[in-house]
Scaffold this active site. Structure first.
Site, short mmCIF file in Angstrom:
data_model
loop_
_atom_site.label_atom_id
_atom_site.label_comp_id
_atom_site.label_asym_id
_atom_site.label_seq_id
_atom_site.Cartn_x
_atom_site.Cartn_y
_atom_site.Cartn_z
N GLU A 89 0.83 -1.21 0.00
CA GLU A 89 0.00 0.00 0.00
C GLU A 89 0.87 1.26 0.00
O GLU A 89 1.76 1.42 0.82
CB GLU A 89 -0.93 0.06 1.23
CG GLU A 89 -1.75 1.35 1.20
CD GLU A 89 -2.62 1.61 2.41
OE1 GLU A 89 -2.62 0.79 3.34
OE2 GLU A 89 -3.29 2.65 2.41
N ASP A 156 9.90 6.21 15.02
CA ASP A 156 9.71 7.63 14.78
C ASP A 156 10.11 8.38 16.04
O ASP A 156 9.59 8.11 17.11
CB ASP A 156 8.22 7.88 14.46
CG ASP A 156 7.91 9.34 14.19
OD1 ASP A 156 8.85 10.13 14.01
OD2 ASP A 156 6.71 9.69 14.18
N ASP A 158 10.61 12.29 17.47
CA ASP A 158 10.26 13.66 17.11
C ASP A 158 10.73 14.61 18.21
O ASP A 158 10.48 14.37 19.39
CB ASP A 158 8.74 13.72 16.97
CG ASP A 158 8.29 15.00 16.33
OD1 ASP A 158 7.58 14.93 15.31
OD2 ASP A 158 8.63 16.09 16.84
#
Ligand code: ZN
Length: 452
Positions: A89, A156, A158
């Site tokens: 996808e 991830d 941040d």
């Protein structure tokens, strides 16, 4: 109250008398705004947007990315799974016509790199996100019940999750003073993923503004269930919670991987980089935050008095804190020993600078994540691959913007070299080896009449 505590109290009174009347300039010592080298490039969002079409035509490495995401299955090899690539996808995030918001075009899928590249150029998306490989083509979602089959294990990190330990910037801002927090995260996660989990194919990517992503691409990582992904992410969640409820785990006693993070990375960065750059011990609110972590009011009061009006740097103050904690750890007759002090110094360091991983992103196989070589809409910077072995030399301010590329002032040569040399070459060799060994196994099966 014991006699030793009484003595400490008296000493404190003396210091209070000594410093009384001195100018309290601790809060005045905030980071000099002039020295802040912010990494926001001088580009406007509309200029960035206007350049994207050219970027996709001339720079975006669609073929290399598609090849990576196919993990060898795009080869003309007899044992390659020819249906694999088409079941991935992709999500194209498009700008709304009126410029107000985004449209998520999910369930995009492509048979080969050429079709992917053409669609990127024709749709000119604001960004491209990569999702899982599914049991069937995502485009067939109306006729087949789709589920995720595999996906790179992603991380991830941040910078906004570090706002309470930064004095230089907040929110989306970053600068050379706080970026080392990302360097620390890369070094610790990279070592943990390789040494504790045995993963070899890690692609580290700058997120274009204030963080980093990691794509673990080993076959073993791609096939992890959501539960196993959560377990790997939790392994790195040594520090949990926000603000005052943040807690540090696994340091008493220290788990071997936590000890390695401390010995190899945290200790050094704390003294050499974090304290001198962020100067948190010269800021009253931050100093208070640090001293509260000692969980010893007596000692805290003593140190507050000692630093009151002092011109000591944060590193000097830390040396004093270390010394006082060591002294307070010594058993004294008639004084109840505070055992929390045994790991208090380490706890303070972990609490501030240990990696803060967004666990939710790692947990779910079907989580869409912005792909490498996307462009950040605000900074115009390309999400370039990073070499984890040289993380300390990575300068976000030097990352090419699409405007730089458009002007011919910069190229993506170095970014592509990093992609190939620190990640793809080894991963590709392993893909080939895997296909060859499948062929060997099939030949052996034929020869022996066994069904492999
Ligand atoms: Zn900063």
């Amino acid at each position: 109250m014991g006699s030793a505590v009484g003595a400490r109290g008296a000493e404190r009174e003396q210091k209070r008398a000594k410093t009384h009347g001195e100018e309290d300039d601790a809060t005045a010592m905030s980071i000099d705004e002039q020295n802040k080298e912010n990494v926001s490039a001088n580009v406007s969002a509309s200029d960035v947007r206007a350049t994207m079409g050219n970027y996709y035509r001339n720079f975006y490495p669609a073929e290399a990315l598609f090849k990576w995401l196919s993990h060898g299955n795009d080869e003309r090899h007899a044992k390659a799974d020819k249906t694999y690539a088409g079941k991935r996808e992709f999500c194209f995030v498009l700008d709304k016509e009126n410029g107000d918001g985004e449209i998520f075009c999910r369930y995009q899928c492509f048979e080969d790199a050429g079709r992917f590249a053409r669609e990127v150029r024709s749709k000119n998306p604001a960004r491209i996100e990569f999702g899982p490989v599914m049991n069937a083509k995502p485009a067939h979602r109306h006729s087949v019940k789709l589920h995720s089959v595999e996906r790179e294990l992603v991380f991830d990190i941040d910078m906004t999750d570090y706002d309470d330990v930064r004095t230089c910037c907040k929110d989306a801002q970053i600068c050379g003073k706080c970026w080392p927090l990302m360097t620390i995260a890369i070094k610790i996660l990279d070592a943990g993923l390789r040494r504790d989990f045995g993963f070899k194919h890690l692609l580290w990517v700058y997120s274009g503004r204030r963080g980093v992503h990691c794509w673990v691409s080993d076959e073993r990582a791609r096939k992890l269930s959501d539960e196993a992904r959560a377990a790997v992410a939790e392994y790195f969640a040594v520090v949990k919670g926000q603000g005052k409820s943040r807690r540090v785990y696994s340091i008493n006693p220290m788990h071997p991987s936590v000890k390695r993070a401390y010995d190899d990375v945290l200790k050094k960065y704390w003294i050499e980089t974090y304290l001198p750059e962020q100067r948190i011990l010269e800021n009253n609110a931050k100093l208070d935050q640090v001293l509260d972590l000692l969980e010893d009011q007596e000692l805290k009061d003593e140190l507050v008095d000692e630093f009151n009006g002092s011109k000591m740097s944060s590193v000097e103050r830390w040396r004093v804190i270390e010394e006082r904690v060591m002294q307070a750890r010594q058993p004294k007759q008639g004084v109840k020993r505070n055992y929390t002090l045994d790991f208090a110094l380490e706890k303070i360091i972990f609490w501030h600078i240990y990696p803060r991983v967004d666990i939710e992103v790692s947990k779910h196989m079907n989580h869409l994540l912005k792909g490498p070589f996307c462009v950040h809409p605000k900074t115009g910077r390309v999400c370039v691959p990073m070499d984890p072995a040289k993380a300390e030399f990575f300068d976000p301010a030097a990352v090419p913007t699409v405007i730089d590329l458009d002007n011919g002032n910069k190229t993506l040569d170095e970014a592509m070299r990093t992609f190939n040399e620190t990640f793809w070459n080894a991963a590709e060799a392993e893909n080939k080896e895997r296909l060859t060994s499948l062929t060997r196994a099939a030949k052996a099966a034929n020869a022996t009449g066994m069904d492999f």
